[in-house]
Design a protein around this motif. Structure first.
Motif, PDB file in Angstrom:
ATOM      1  N   TYR A 179       7.087  39.082  16.839  1.00  0.00           N
ATOM      2  CA  TYR A 179       5.753  39.360  17.378  1.00  0.00           C
ATOM      3  C   TYR A 179       4.747  38.308  16.916  1.00  0.00           C
ATOM      4  O   TYR A 179       3.809  37.953  17.645  1.00  0.00           O
ATOM      5  CB  TYR A 179       5.296  40.773  16.992  1.00  0.00           C
ATOM      6  CG  TYR A 179       4.817  40.938  15.576  1.00  0.00           C
ATOM      7  CD1 TYR A 179       3.477  40.770  15.243  1.00  0.00           C
ATOM      8  CD2 TYR A 179       5.704  41.259  14.547  1.00  0.00           C
ATOM      9  CE1 TYR A 179       3.029  40.921  13.936  1.00  0.00           C
ATOM     10  CE2 TYR A 179       5.276  41.407  13.251  1.00  0.00           C
ATOM     11  CZ  TYR A 179       3.938  41.241  12.937  1.00  0.00           C
ATOM     12  OH  TYR A 179       3.497  41.384  11.643  1.00  0.00           O
ATOM     13  N   GLU A 180       4.964  37.764  15.711  1.00  0.00           N
ATOM     14  CA  GLU A 180       4.073  36.718  15.209  1.00  0.00           C
ATOM     15  C   GLU A 180       4.312  35.405  15.950  1.00  0.00           C
ATOM     16  O   GLU A 180       3.367  34.677  16.283  1.00  0.00           O
ATOM     17  CB  GLU A 180       4.297  36.515  13.713  1.00  0.00           C
ATOM     18  CG  GLU A 180       3.927  37.741  12.872  1.00  0.00           C
ATOM     19  CD  GLU A 180       4.344  37.611  11.419  1.00  0.00           C
ATOM     20  OE1 GLU A 180       3.491  37.865  10.539  1.00  0.00           O
ATOM     21  OE2 GLU A 180       5.512  37.246  11.156  1.00  0.00           O
ATOM     22  N   LEU A 228      10.607  43.010  18.709  1.00  0.00           N
ATOM     23  CA  LEU A 228       9.454  42.303  18.148  1.00  0.00           C
ATOM     24  C   LEU A 228       9.473  42.253  16.628  1.00  0.00           C
ATOM     25  O   LEU A 228       8.800  41.420  16.027  1.00  0.00           O
ATOM     26  CB  LEU A 228       8.156  42.960  18.624  1.00  0.00           C
ATOM     27  CG  LEU A 228       7.849  42.816  20.120  1.00  0.00           C
ATOM     28  CD1 LEU A 228       6.635  43.641  20.484  1.00  0.00           C
ATOM     29  CD2 LEU A 228       7.638  41.358  20.483  1.00  0.00           C
ATOM     30  N   ALA A 229      10.234  43.139  16.006  1.00  0.00           N
ATOM     31  CA  ALA A 229      10.295  43.163  14.541  1.00  0.00           C
ATOM     32  C   ALA A 229      11.370  42.231  13.982  1.00  0.00           C
ATOM     33  O   ALA A 229      11.472  42.059  12.773  1.00  0.00           O
ATOM     34  CB  ALA A 229      10.555  44.582  14.046  1.00  0.00           C
ATOM     35  N   ALA A 230      12.156  41.611  14.867  1.00  0.00           N
ATOM     36  CA  ALA A 230      13.260  40.760  14.406  1.00  0.00           C
ATOM     37  C   ALA A 230      12.741  39.492  13.749  1.00  0.00           C
ATOM     38  O   ALA A 230      11.705  38.944  14.150  1.00  0.00           O
ATOM     39  CB  ALA A 230      14.169  40.409  15.580  1.00  0.00           C
ATOM     40  N   LEU A 231      13.475  39.015  12.743  1.00  0.00           N
ATOM     41  CA  LEU A 231      13.161  37.729  12.119  1.00  0.00           C
ATOM     42  C   LEU A 231      13.621  36.609  13.042  1.00  0.00           C
ATOM     43  O   LEU A 231      14.712  36.667  13.606  1.00  0.00           O
ATOM     44  CB  LEU A 231      13.868  37.602  10.770  1.00  0.00           C
ATOM     45  CG  LEU A 231      13.393  38.530   9.647  1.00  0.00           C
ATOM     46  CD1 LEU A 231      14.332  38.413   8.448  1.00  0.00           C
ATOM     47  CD2 LEU A 231      11.973  38.188   9.224  1.00  0.00           C
ATOM     48  N   TYR A 291      13.676  33.990  24.819  1.00  0.00           N
ATOM     49  CA  TYR A 291      13.097  34.170  26.154  1.00  0.00           C
ATOM     50  C   TYR A 291      12.435  35.543  26.244  1.00  0.00           C
ATOM     51  O   TYR A 291      13.052  36.563  25.938  1.00  0.00           O
ATOM     52  CB  TYR A 291      14.193  34.038  27.221  1.00  0.00           C
ATOM     53  CG  TYR A 291      13.664  34.155  28.635  1.00  0.00           C
ATOM     54  CD1 TYR A 291      13.148  33.048  29.292  1.00  0.00           C
ATOM     55  CD2 TYR A 291      13.691  35.380  29.305  1.00  0.00           C
ATOM     56  CE1 TYR A 291      12.664  33.149  30.585  1.00  0.00           C
ATOM     57  CE2 TYR A 291      13.210  35.496  30.595  1.00  0.00           C
ATOM     58  CZ  TYR A 291      12.688  34.377  31.240  1.00  0.00           C
ATOM     59  OH  TYR A 291      12.205  34.492  32.514  1.00  0.00           O
ATOM     60  N   ILE A 292      11.176  35.545  26.665  1.00  0.00           N
ATOM     61  CA  ILE A 292      10.458  36.801  26.868  1.00  0.00           C
ATOM     62  C   ILE A 292      10.531  37.131  28.364  1.00  0.00           C
ATOM     63  O   ILE A 292       9.973  36.410  29.202  1.00  0.00           O
ATOM     64  CB  ILE A 292       8.982  36.682  26.430  1.00  0.00           C
ATOM     65  CG1 ILE A 292       8.897  36.220  24.965  1.00  0.00           C
ATOM     66  CG2 ILE A 292       8.270  38.018  26.625  1.00  0.00           C
ATOM     67  CD1 ILE A 292       9.566  37.134  23.969  1.00  0.00           C
ATOM     68  N   PRO A 293      11.238  38.200  28.729  1.00  0.00           N
ATOM     69  CA  PRO A 293      11.455  38.506  30.150  1.00  0.00           C
ATOM     70  C   PRO A 293      10.269  39.227  30.782  1.00  0.00           C
ATOM     71  O   PRO A 293       9.397  39.764  30.101  1.00  0.00           O
ATOM     72  CB  PRO A 293      12.682  39.418  30.104  1.00  0.00           C
ATOM     73  CG  PRO A 293      12.521  40.155  28.800  1.00  0.00           C
ATOM     74  CD  PRO A 293      11.910  39.165  27.847  1.00  0.00           C
TER      75      PRO A 293
END
Length: 201
Positions: free
Chosen positions: A91-92, A111-114, A122-124
């Protein structure tokens, strides 16, 4: 007169009593000194341990600070490579790429993944199938990670040019955009146009 007679009579006992009192006082002074010395030693030891722990913590904190580069693409306002710190969450990273656009389906990604160095994310959009998109990008060569052999699979890239790419990357650091490959000697716009659809950073 009676005191003198009593003193003469019990002179030895009085002397022993005085000696005993002197020894008791001396012993108390000695023990008090030992106690103070012990407290000082313990305080010094505590300070040394505390200082060592603090130094170790600072060293660990400094060693954990590291810049990484992540390619954020798809439905963000400013797709591209973003520079962030190791330990950054997705998310950052998306925020660093200008944030998600109006079509982005943020529920499709974690969104919380490192994020990891060199990763392409890729943001769908709503309704897009990420698995299909990932299949479409298979065979894309990451010019920041590819070996000479992998680079030679690109159109028009032979062994000498592949070696030039690796050498440039080693001497100057990672490519920030795919267009940066034109900074490599011998790769001009015509050569770039042949490979641009087959490379990523």
């Amino acid at each position: 007169m009676e005191y003198r007679q009593l003193y003469k009579k019990h002179k030895r006992a009085v002397q022993y009593g005085i000696c005993a009192v002197f020894l008791i006082i001396t012993g108390l002074i000695y023990l008090a000194g030992r106690k103070n010395a012990s407290v000082s030693e313990n305080t010094f030891a505590d300070n040394v341990v505390s200082s060592s722990i603090e130094d170790s913590w600072h060293m660990e904190s400094e060693s954990s600070v590291e810049d990484i580069y992540v390619y954020i693409c798809g439905h963000v306002n400013s797709p591209g490579v973003v520079k962030c710190l190791k330990g950054t969450r997705l998310y950052e990273a998306v925020a660093m790429a200008g944030g998600a656009d109006d079509l982005a389906d943020m529920s499709a990604v974690n969104l919380a993944a490192l994020v990891a160095d060199g990763e392409r994310i890729y943001i769908p959009a709503y309704g897009e199938d990420i698995s299909v998109i990932e299949e479409q990008t298979e065979g894309i060569v990451n010019i920041n990670k590819a070996t000479e052999s992998e680079l030679m699979t690109l159109p028009g890239i032979g062994s000498s040019r592949a070696a030039d790419i690796v050498r440039y990357r080693t001497d100057n650091g990672r490519f920030q955009t795919i267009e940066d490959i034109m900074k490599v000697s011998g790769i001009k716009e015509a050569a770039f146009n042949k490979i641009k659809n087959y490379i990523c950073v």
